[in-house]
Design a protein around this motif. Structure first.
Motif, PDB file in Angstrom:
ATOM      1  N   GLN A   1       0.831  -1.199   0.000  1.00 27.70           N
ATOM      2  CA  GLN A   1       0.000   0.000   0.000  1.00 27.70           C
ATOM      3  C   GLN A   1       0.874   1.262   0.000  1.00 27.70           C
ATOM      4  O   GLN A   1       0.583   2.219  -0.709  1.00 27.70           O
ATOM      5  N   ARG A   2       1.946   1.255   0.777  1.00 28.30           N
ATOM      6  CA  ARG A   2       2.852   2.410   0.815  1.00 28.30           C
ATOM      7  C   ARG A   2       3.550   2.614  -0.532  1.00 28.30           C
ATOM      8  O   ARG A   2       3.718   3.744  -0.978  1.00 28.30           O
TER       9      ARG A   2
ATOM     10  N   THR B   1       2.436   1.714  -3.500  1.00 28.18           N
ATOM     11  CA  THR B   1       1.438   2.196  -4.453  1.00 28.18           C
ATOM     12  C   THR B   1       1.161   3.677  -4.238  1.00 28.18           C
ATOM     13  O   THR B   1       1.061   4.446  -5.195  1.00 28.18           O
ATOM     14  N   LYS B   2       1.070   4.084  -2.981  1.00 30.48           N
ATOM     15  CA  LYS B   2       0.812   5.488  -2.666  1.00 30.48           C
ATOM     16  C   LYS B   2       1.989   6.367  -3.093  1.00 30.48           C
ATOM     17  O   LYS B   2       1.802   7.451  -3.640  1.00 30.48           O
TER      18      LYS B   2
ATOM     19  N   GLN C   1       1.927   9.405  -5.884  1.00 31.33           N
ATOM     20  CA  GLN C   1       2.392  10.764  -5.578  1.00 31.33           C
ATOM     21  C   GLN C   1       3.479  11.199  -6.549  1.00 31.33           C
ATOM     22  O   GLN C   1       3.522  12.351  -6.963  1.00 31.33           O
TER      23      GLN C   1
END
Length: 149
Positions: free
Chosen positions: A40-41, A43-44, A48
């Protein structure tokens, strides 16, 4: 089986203490959660980075296969004005950006070897017509035809 025999069997069973299999299951569960958070990190962070590169003048591809040139970015409404051909501007949601297309010329240095032999077999006496417009090409071809006739 009666209720009294079930209760008697339950009382006769030894009390379960520490089971090493429980520790393995908890460790696997913790590993699964850690891997999900890590993905998840990543992908985030990728999203960004993509948003930071998104600016007017950039070529992009959308999720639905539309290629275009970014004309304007409206971050407040999450919209992008995308020029898909000269004079044709469409408005798409900013989350539909699939990838940002890097210019091909930026990756090659001037002293690099070309991947085809067309530049090596070019007639050096002929004029360089690689950067002429359509009108210039038509005019040149018409003059060449007049010379041949």
């Amino acid at each position: 089986m009666t209720l009294s025999s079930i209760l008697a069997a339950d009382q006769a069973a030894p009390a379960a203490g520490f089971n090493p299999m429980n520790l393995v299951l908890f460790a696997l569960f913790a590993l699964l959660i850690i891997m999900m958070i890590r993905k998840q990190r990543k992908t985030k962070a990728a999203a960004q980075e993509k948003q930071s590169k998104l600016a007017p003048g950039v070529d992009i591809m959308t999720n639905f296969g539309l290629f275009g040139h970014v004309k304007a970015v409206d971050t407040e409404n999450n919209k992008i004005q995308l020029e898909i051909s000269p004079g044709v501007v469409v408005e798409v949601h900013s989350q539909t950006v699939s990838k940002i297309i890097e210019p091909e010329g930026a990756a090659l240095a001037d002293d690099s070897v070309p991947d085809d032999v067309s530049s090596l077999t070019r007639d050096l006496d002929a004029p360089d017509v690689s950067h002429e417009t359509v009108e210039e090409t038509v005019a040149r071809l018409n003059q060449e035809n007049k010379k041949d006739n």
